[in-house]
Design an enzyme around this catalytic site. Structure first.
Site, mmCIF file in Angstrom:
data_model
loop_
_atom_site.group_PDB
_atom_site.id
_atom_site.type_symbol
_atom_site.label_atom_id
_atom_site.label_comp_id
_atom_site.label_asym_id
_atom_site.label_seq_id
_atom_site.Cartn_x
_atom_site.Cartn_y
_atom_site.Cartn_z
ATOM 1 N N TRP A 13 0.820 -1.229 0.000
ATOM 2 C CA TRP A 13 0.000 0.000 0.000
ATOM 3 C C TRP A 13 0.848 1.270 0.000
ATOM 4 C CZ3 TRP A 13 -4.376 -1.067 4.149
ATOM 5 C CH2 TRP A 13 -5.082 -2.227 3.774
ATOM 6 N N HIS A 98 12.758 -2.514 -1.117
ATOM 7 C CA HIS A 98 11.964 -2.010 -2.245
ATOM 8 C C HIS A 98 12.755 -0.907 -2.959
ATOM 9 C CE1 HIS A 98 8.804 0.042 -4.458
ATOM 10 N NE2 HIS A 98 8.125 -1.080 -4.376
ATOM 11 N N GLU A 170 11.207 -6.508 -9.503
ATOM 12 C CA GLU A 170 10.432 -5.326 -9.851
ATOM 13 C C GLU A 170 11.297 -4.378 -10.679
ATOM 14 O OE1 GLU A 170 7.011 -4.632 -6.935
ATOM 15 O OE2 GLU A 170 8.776 -3.771 -6.011
ATOM 16 N N GLY A 176 4.609 1.724 -11.043
ATOM 17 C CA GLY A 176 3.742 2.900 -11.027
ATOM 18 C C GLY A 176 3.691 3.632 -12.356
ATOM 19 N N GLY A 237 1.349 -2.753 -6.301
ATOM 20 C CA GLY A 237 1.263 -1.441 -5.660
ATOM 21 C C GLY A 237 -0.103 -0.823 -5.890
ATOM 22 N N GLY A 238 -0.202 0.053 -6.883
ATOM 23 C CA GLY A 238 -1.418 0.821 -7.144
ATOM 24 C C GLY A 238 -2.706 0.015 -7.135
#
Ligand code: PGA
Length: 259
Positions: A13, A98, A170, A176, A237-238
């Site tokens: 989140w 991350h 990632e 994003g 994520g989003g």
């Protein structure tokens, strides 16, 4: 038929959701995912919502994760949160290294390694993130970067420690941005990472380790990614900020994993 690794879908989140919003989202997710049993699902709210979300998840299969930790147990480290505090708050997973932490908070191979070790010591499952930037990909440095990140994070750990953790590939250019890696690009990186693990920790560890893909995962691209033999899940994520999209990703992952 995919390998026997159980799919894992984790929602990151990031810096979003008040406690009230977190409770609303998880309440909905519990309902939408009530009969989804073939996938491990993890939500990673900000620290401030861990306690409330943990209460809500007591009777649920959905697991709780944190987004970061500090490697010391306790002491004069203002602002930091340790693995044992996360465990105490109800977490069983934690994201480590991350790319946003590497980029904005100057995390290094060394800090990522210390955090991974600390997470394991506290009984948390680390989700260790690696991935190249666009510049590195364009300079043909993807594998070099991944190798250094994997070595930096994991070298020195025991085989049984590595077997229990998850690695998230990632690519920074896909996070994003809406620019998802193609299944072939993601699979190529996953195969490279699994081969690294095999070289360093042996075949059994490499076969057991779950490799997640992250970067613009959405309901409509989940199945094709998950059908790749070395993609065992996703770090989202989003699309994890909304119950409909996150639950659709989980269901699509479950469907693809069975094929
Ligand atoms: P995204 O983020 O799904 O919004 O691209 C993924 C991540 O940063 O873990």
């Amino acid at each position: 038929m995919k390998a026997l690794r159980r799919p894992l879908i984790a929602g990151n989140w990031k810096l979003n959701k008040t406690v009230k919003e977190a409770v609303e989202l998880v309440t909905l997710l519990k309902r939408l995912l009530a009969d989804c049993q073939d996938v491990d699902v993890v939500v990673c709210p900000p620290f401030t919502a861990l306690g409330e979300v943990s209460e809500l998840l007591i009777e649920s299969e959905i697991r709780l994760g944190a987004q970061d930790l500090y490697w010391e147990e306790k002491g004069a480290f203002t602002g930091e949160v340790s693995g044992s505090l996360l465990k105490d708050a109800g977490a069983s997973f934690v994201i480590v290294g991350h790319s946003e932490r590497r980029q904005f908070f100057h995390e290094t191979h060394e800090t990522v390694h210390k955090k991974t070790k600390a997470a394991l010591k506290s009984g948390l499952v680390p989700i260790v993130c690696v991935g190249e930037t666009l510049k590195e990909r364009e300079a043909d440095k993807t594998f070099e970067v991944l190798e250094a990140q994997i070595k930096g994070a994991l070298t020195g750990l025991g085989r049984e420690e590595v077997e229990g953790l998850a690695v998230a590939y990632e690519p920074v250019w896909a996070i994003g941005t809406g620019k998802v890696a193609t299944p072939a690009q993601a699979e190529e990186a996953h195969v490279f990472i699994r081969t690294q693990i095999l070289r360093e920790f042996g075949e059994d560890v490499a076969a057991a380790l779950r490799l997640l893909y992250g970067g613009s995962v959405k309901p409509d691209n989940t199945a094709e990614l998950m059908r790749e033999p070395d993609i065992d899940g996703a770090l989202v994520g989003g699309a994890s900020l909304e119950a409909q999209s996150f639950s659709a990703i989980v269901k699509n992952a479950a469907g693809a994993a069975l094929k």
